[in-house]
Design a protein around this motif. Sequence first.
Motif, PDB file in Angstrom:
ATOM      1  N   LEU A 691       0.829  -0.690  -0.099  1.00 12.18           N
ATOM      2  CA  LEU A 691       0.099   0.269  -0.156  1.00 12.18           C
ATOM      3  C   LEU A 691       0.599   0.958   0.072  1.00 12.18           C
ATOM      4  O   LEU A 691      -0.021   2.683  -0.757  1.00 12.18           O
ATOM      5  CB  LEU A 691      -0.822  -0.242   1.392  1.00 12.18           C
ATOM      6  CG  LEU A 691      -2.380  -0.547   1.521  1.00 12.18           C
ATOM      7  CD1 LEU A 691      -3.766  -0.987   2.407  1.00 12.18           C
ATOM      8  CD2 LEU A 691      -2.825   0.189  -0.737  1.00 12.18           C
ATOM      9  N   VAL A 694       2.052   1.785  -3.714  1.00 13.06           N
ATOM     10  CA  VAL A 694       1.181   2.312  -4.316  1.00 13.06           C
ATOM     11  C   VAL A 694       0.814   3.804  -3.888  1.00 13.06           C
ATOM     12  O   VAL A 694       0.919   4.229  -5.108  1.00 13.06           O
ATOM     13  CB  VAL A 694      -0.404   1.296  -3.723  1.00 13.06           C
ATOM     14  CG1 VAL A 694      -1.520   2.001  -4.565  1.00 13.06           C
ATOM     15  CG2 VAL A 694      -0.625   0.468  -4.457  1.00 13.06           C
ATOM     16  N   VAL A 776     -16.372  -4.975  12.194  1.00 13.96           N
ATOM     17  CA  VAL A 776     -17.027  -3.452  11.954  1.00 13.96           C
ATOM     18  C   VAL A 776     -15.715  -2.466  12.175  1.00 13.96           C
ATOM     19  O   VAL A 776     -15.982  -1.766  10.783  1.00 13.96           O
ATOM     20  CB  VAL A 776     -17.900  -3.130  13.465  1.00 13.96           C
ATOM     21  CG1 VAL A 776     -18.382  -1.396  13.306  1.00 13.96           C
ATOM     22  CG2 VAL A 776     -18.614  -4.140  12.841  1.00 13.96           C
ATOM     23  N   LEU A 778     -12.816  -2.880  10.095  1.00 10.68           N
ATOM     24  CA  LEU A 778     -12.452  -2.650   8.562  1.00 10.68           C
ATOM     25  C   LEU A 778     -13.501  -2.543   8.208  1.00 10.68           C
ATOM     26  O   LEU A 778     -13.031  -1.723   6.788  1.00 10.68           O
ATOM     27  CB  LEU A 778     -12.359  -5.046   8.446  1.00 10.68           C
ATOM     28  CG  LEU A 778     -10.859  -5.111   9.131  1.00 10.68           C
ATOM     29  CD1 LEU A 778     -10.566  -6.385   8.936  1.00 10.68           C
ATOM     30  CD2 LEU A 778      -9.890  -4.507   8.681  1.00 10.68           C
ATOM     31  N   LEU A 779     -14.242  -2.815   8.833  1.00 10.69           N
ATOM     32  CA  LEU A 779     -16.107  -1.900   7.503  1.00 10.69           C
ATOM     33  C   LEU A 779     -15.457  -0.391   7.403  1.00 10.69           C
ATOM     34  O   LEU A 779     -15.804  -0.025   6.465  1.00 10.69           O
ATOM     35  CB  LEU A 779     -17.097  -2.034   7.525  1.00 10.69           C
ATOM     36  CG  LEU A 779     -18.272  -1.722   7.556  1.00 10.69           C
ATOM     37  CD1 LEU A 779     -18.734  -2.635   6.157  1.00 10.69           C
ATOM     38  CD2 LEU A 779     -19.051  -1.362   8.728  1.00 10.69           C
ATOM     39  N   ALA A 781     -12.718   1.537   8.078  1.00  6.38           N
ATOM     40  CA  ALA A 781     -11.567   1.550   7.080  1.00  6.38           C
ATOM     41  C   ALA A 781     -11.944   1.364   5.507  1.00  6.38           C
ATOM     42  O   ALA A 781     -11.929   2.312   4.670  1.00  6.38           O
ATOM     43  CB  ALA A 781     -10.482   0.887   7.326  1.00  6.38           C
ATOM     44  N   GLY A 782     -12.356   0.494   5.115  1.00 10.73           N
ATOM     45  CA  GLY A 782     -12.929   0.654   3.566  1.00 10.73           C
ATOM     46  C   GLY A 782     -13.746   1.149   3.287  1.00 10.73           C
ATOM     47  O   GLY A 782     -13.551   2.003   2.268  1.00 10.73           O
ATOM     48  N   VAL A 785     -12.320   4.453   2.628  1.00  7.76           N
ATOM     49  CA  VAL A 785     -10.808   4.616   1.570  1.00  7.76           C
ATOM     50  C   VAL A 785     -11.917   4.952   0.015  1.00  7.76           C
ATOM     51  O   VAL A 785     -11.575   5.456  -0.575  1.00  7.76           O
ATOM     52  CB  VAL A 785      -9.997   3.778   1.311  1.00  7.76           C
ATOM     53  CG1 VAL A 785      -9.113   3.174   0.686  1.00  7.76           C
ATOM     54  CG2 VAL A 785      -8.922   3.331   2.864  1.00  7.76           C
ATOM     55  N   TYR A 786     -12.379   3.944   0.667  1.00  7.35           N
ATOM     56  CA  TYR A 786     -13.767   3.590  -0.513  1.00  7.35           C
ATOM     57  C   TYR A 786     -14.417   5.660  -1.064  1.00  7.35           C
ATOM     58  O   TYR A 786     -14.301   5.812  -2.406  1.00  7.35           O
ATOM     59  CB  TYR A 786     -14.647   2.952  -0.626  1.00  7.35           C
ATOM     60  CG  TYR A 786     -15.268   2.717  -2.155  1.00  7.35           C
ATOM     61  CD1 TYR A 786     -14.985   1.753  -2.918  1.00  7.35           C
ATOM     62  CD2 TYR A 786     -16.719   3.442  -2.078  1.00  7.35           C
ATOM     63  CE1 TYR A 786     -15.641   1.617  -3.865  1.00  7.35           C
ATOM     64  CE2 TYR A 786     -17.357   3.048  -3.129  1.00  7.35           C
ATOM     65  CZ  TYR A 786     -16.893   2.332  -4.448  1.00  7.35           C
ATOM     66  OH  TYR A 786     -17.868   1.578  -4.935  1.00  7.35           O
ATOM     67  N   ILE A 789     -11.689   8.274  -1.961  1.00 10.81           N
ATOM     68  CA  ILE A 789     -11.459   8.190  -2.742  1.00 10.81           C
ATOM     69  C   ILE A 789     -12.472   7.751  -4.090  1.00 10.81           C
ATOM     70  O   ILE A 789     -12.200   9.158  -5.673  1.00 10.81           O
ATOM     71  CB  ILE A 789     -10.781   6.882  -3.733  1.00 10.81           C
ATOM     72  CG1 ILE A 789      -8.834   6.646  -2.586  1.00 10.81           C
ATOM     73  CG2 ILE A 789     -10.516   7.043  -4.710  1.00 10.81           C
ATOM     74  CD1 ILE A 789      -8.859   5.865  -2.557  1.00 10.81           C
ATOM     75  N   LYS A 790     -13.673   7.389  -3.936  1.00 11.16           N
ATOM     76  CA  LYS A 790     -14.418   7.996  -4.911  1.00 11.16           C
ATOM     77  C   LYS A 790     -15.278   9.153  -5.369  1.00 11.16           C
ATOM     78  O   LYS A 790     -15.392   9.314  -6.204  1.00 11.16           O
ATOM     79  CB  LYS A 790     -15.496   6.708  -5.176  1.00 11.16           C
ATOM     80  CG  LYS A 790     -14.845   4.892  -5.326  1.00 11.16           C
ATOM     81  CD  LYS A 790     -14.387   4.812  -6.805  1.00 11.16           C
ATOM     82  CE  LYS A 790     -14.150   3.624  -6.818  1.00 11.16           C
ATOM     83  NZ  LYS A 790     -13.187   3.083  -8.164  1.00 11.16           N
ATOM     84  N   LYS A 792     -15.198  12.289  -4.610  1.00 10.11           N
ATOM     85  CA  LYS A 792     -14.342  13.996  -4.690  1.00 10.11           C
ATOM     86  C   LYS A 792     -14.510  14.127  -5.835  1.00 10.11           C
ATOM     87  O   LYS A 792     -15.774  13.642  -6.951  1.00 10.11           O
ATOM     88  CB  LYS A 792     -13.083  13.956  -4.901  1.00 10.11           C
ATOM     89  CG  LYS A 792     -11.781  12.880  -5.760  1.00 10.11           C
ATOM     90  CD  LYS A 792     -11.141  12.540  -5.551  1.00 10.11           C
ATOM     91  CE  LYS A 792      -9.576  11.684  -6.538  1.00 10.11           C
ATOM     92  NZ  LYS A 792      -9.083  11.211  -6.557  1.00 10.11           N
TER      93      LYS A 792
END
Lengths: 803, 143
Positions: A691, A694, A776, A778-779, A781-782, A785-786, A789-790, A792
Amino acid sequence: MSTLNIAIIFPFIAAIVIPFLYNKIRKLHIGWFAMLVSFVLFIYFARYVPRIANGETFANTINWIPSYGINFTAYLDGLSLILALLITGVGTLVILYSIFYLSSKESLGRFYTYLLFFMGAMLGVVLSDNIMVLYVFWELTSISSFLLIAFWYQRKRSRDGAKKSLLITVSGGFGMLIGFIMLYIMTGTWSIREIISMAGSFTDHALFIPAMLLLLLGAFTKSAQFPFHIWLPDAMEAPTPVSAYLHSATMVKAGIYLVARFTPIFGGESIWFWLVTGVGLLTLFWGSFSAVRQTDLKAMLAYSTVSQLGMIMSMFGIGSAALHFGNSTVSVVYTQATFAALFHLVNHSTFKGALFMVVGIVDHEVGTRDLRRLGGLVTLMPITFTIAMIGSFSMAGLPPFNGFLSKEMFFTAVLTIGEAGIFSLDTWGTLLPVIAWVASIFTFVYSMIIVFQTFFGPYKEERLEHPAHEPPVGMLIAPGILALLVIGIFFFPNVLGDYILTPAMMGIFPSLPAADLSVPISAWHGFRSMELWMTIGVIIFGFALYKTRKKWAFVYKLFPEKWSFNSFYSYSLEKLEEHSTTITNSYMTGYLRDYMVYIYLFFIVAIGGTIIYTGVYAFDISGNSSVSEFEWILVLVMIIAGISVLFAKSRLTAILLNSILGYGVATFFVIFRAPDLALTQIIVETVTTVLFLVAYYFLPEWKKEDVPRKSRNVNLIISISVGIVFTVIALTVQSGKLFESISGYFENSYELAGGKNIVNSILGDFRAFDTMLEVVVLLIAGIGVYSIIKLKAKKEDESVEDQ
Amino acid sequence: MDNYKPNNMILQTTTSLIAFLLLGFAVYLLFAGHNSPGGGFVGGLMTSGAILLLNMAYGSLTVKKMLPINFTMLIPIGLLIAIATGLGSFIFNVPFLSHTFGYFTFPIFGEVELATAMLFDFGVYFTVVGVVMTIILSIAEDQ
């Protein structure tokens, strides 16, 4: 007897109803409804007079918070009755006056809502037996007064005056709340009656003096005593009916009521005596001295109110000395001062209310209150002049008006107290009559200014906005009634004394025989009495000072304007704001690195300090297992990698060195026999490194932060200290094993959970709840991030945040 | 990632082999977790590792055709499974997340231990796969 509680609530209910009525009924002035409410209450309280005069008292409790002993207890005795009658009686007259004073273009619904709100709060203050409830109503009076002062909120001066009065009275009220809580701690009850019945039993308590001082702070701020008097002149920005009602007859007497109410508890103490008397006399002098210099009629009345309140306050202080002697014939002499205070309380409400209304009439009819523009109104406004003369002469203490009687009694009080021989009065006692006498001279001077400057001299029509003429009859009714009272009380003072003042005395001096408390009021003391000569002196000197006032006006210039309490108040407010901004800006830099420094500093000081202070650091490594060579090597590698990260020149190096640390930790997990952890650590380390790589492409240039050497050194010291503190904690915890570990239970995992892998059984079975919530995490955090990024904004899109 | 098409045949050939080994190992880890090292978390990470490898070798478009899975949807599915195993305990009147286990004999496998804790692990597994794939794919696909 729950009608007493309803009487307190009644104005609040009416205040709620008023906006609806105001919107429905447009033809009739809404003030008539408010006046009806007030008048009904006045009749209601007036009906208690005979029974109260017989020594009865009334109480009724409605439970509010019984578990804390806070209940809505209404208690009516003589003292409450005086105030209740003033509030409702003067209230009725003021509302009547305001009906004619305020034009129907004003937002009257708001005005009468606030006014009734205030009336209810004020009734609550004087009728509450529970001090917590009293405090609630006390703050409600502050708030409603704030609303009324800023009634013309479009004006800056109104807003400033309202803010000032709120700041001062609420700070005092807050101090008073603390005093009340101290009283509760000492006595275990919130009820004033119960506290009074315990009076004297807790005078040695450590909180007794602080409670007394805080209580007086509340009383002094509310009643505009020196040096908290500065809010009252600024509160004159309110409409004149408000000034007449709140700032002369009722609210400013709340503090005086409080002092009177708590006299049985604190009276007889020398601190109480000197504070109340001293501050009262100082206020009396300063108020009358400052009033003379004013050019605005309302400001002059405001300072005169301050001065008169000081006089009442000082009389209560003198009267409290009676409690020092207990139940004896000596003490009865001093109770007369309290009697005079109550008497003047009533008198002041009558003549000051009338005077304010007169000033309002002048302002309303000719468009100015400035003394330099007024003059010669006597022939044009004869009725107004008559009322003004009655009020002013009563204030100055001339016969045949009620102010004369209370002023004579005031002189009697200050003269007798000098002979008491307690509270080091031998030394200072002679000063009291002198101050009182000088202040009375100034009172005489400004009273004369009000009458003669306004109504005599040349008529300057070109300076007035409207030509002068008599106001509508409706406006004259209320001040007329008050003026009649001023004269009526002079001729029949003992009616008032027997029916209203004597029962109040029983409330203030419950320990003294009721028969001794009744004081006959006489207008004539005889030629041999000192009081008469003092009054004659006041008239002679006052007249001389009035005539020559232009010659000694320079006295006021001796103290420059910037040394006044007003400037002190605005200066301190300004500086407070300035400094708090500076201080906040100095540490809220907006840099994350600075905030990290604070957090770590706090950690070092709090945790490190605790360790040193309690002396818990103890290292015992005797039970530790030995360190193998392989472990040494691994540790060495990790240390080198860790230190190298700090000096890495490129980000790539830093990322790789960081992953060395991660894999090192994984190796340690292997060595210390934690296969699950090792597996997870290896994969997580790999994924995070990927990561990092990346994200590598998108990250800004890696450069040395441009920070001064000094803060770099600070950072170095802080990071080393944090490391040391942490190490010390770890070693200390390691060597202080207090009990056996609970891991034995989990070793049974195969029997309990059917799993041979203990770690997995703990994660999935014994403590699965933790795992679930980590899922939860993790959920979150996911999704985080999603969505970052998406979601914006594209180039043409509007910024999402601004919507 | 899709902009250039170099000839990486060696990578693609080895990947087709390794990816399935990895996936198999991941499934093994998931099932083995109850009695040996492993579990839903590691299994999930390993699975995402395999899919990432496919991604690197074949490009994300091809992988989308190969595995038409919306990974973001896996997150709520996994979470639902985990919570459902917890809620299931209410049916039997026991506290939230009480697990049980038993031994059953199946025709081919013989005696097998089945535990509800395994179901919970499945939930963890799916969530981890969903989260890791969502994060990496979102970052990788970001222009």
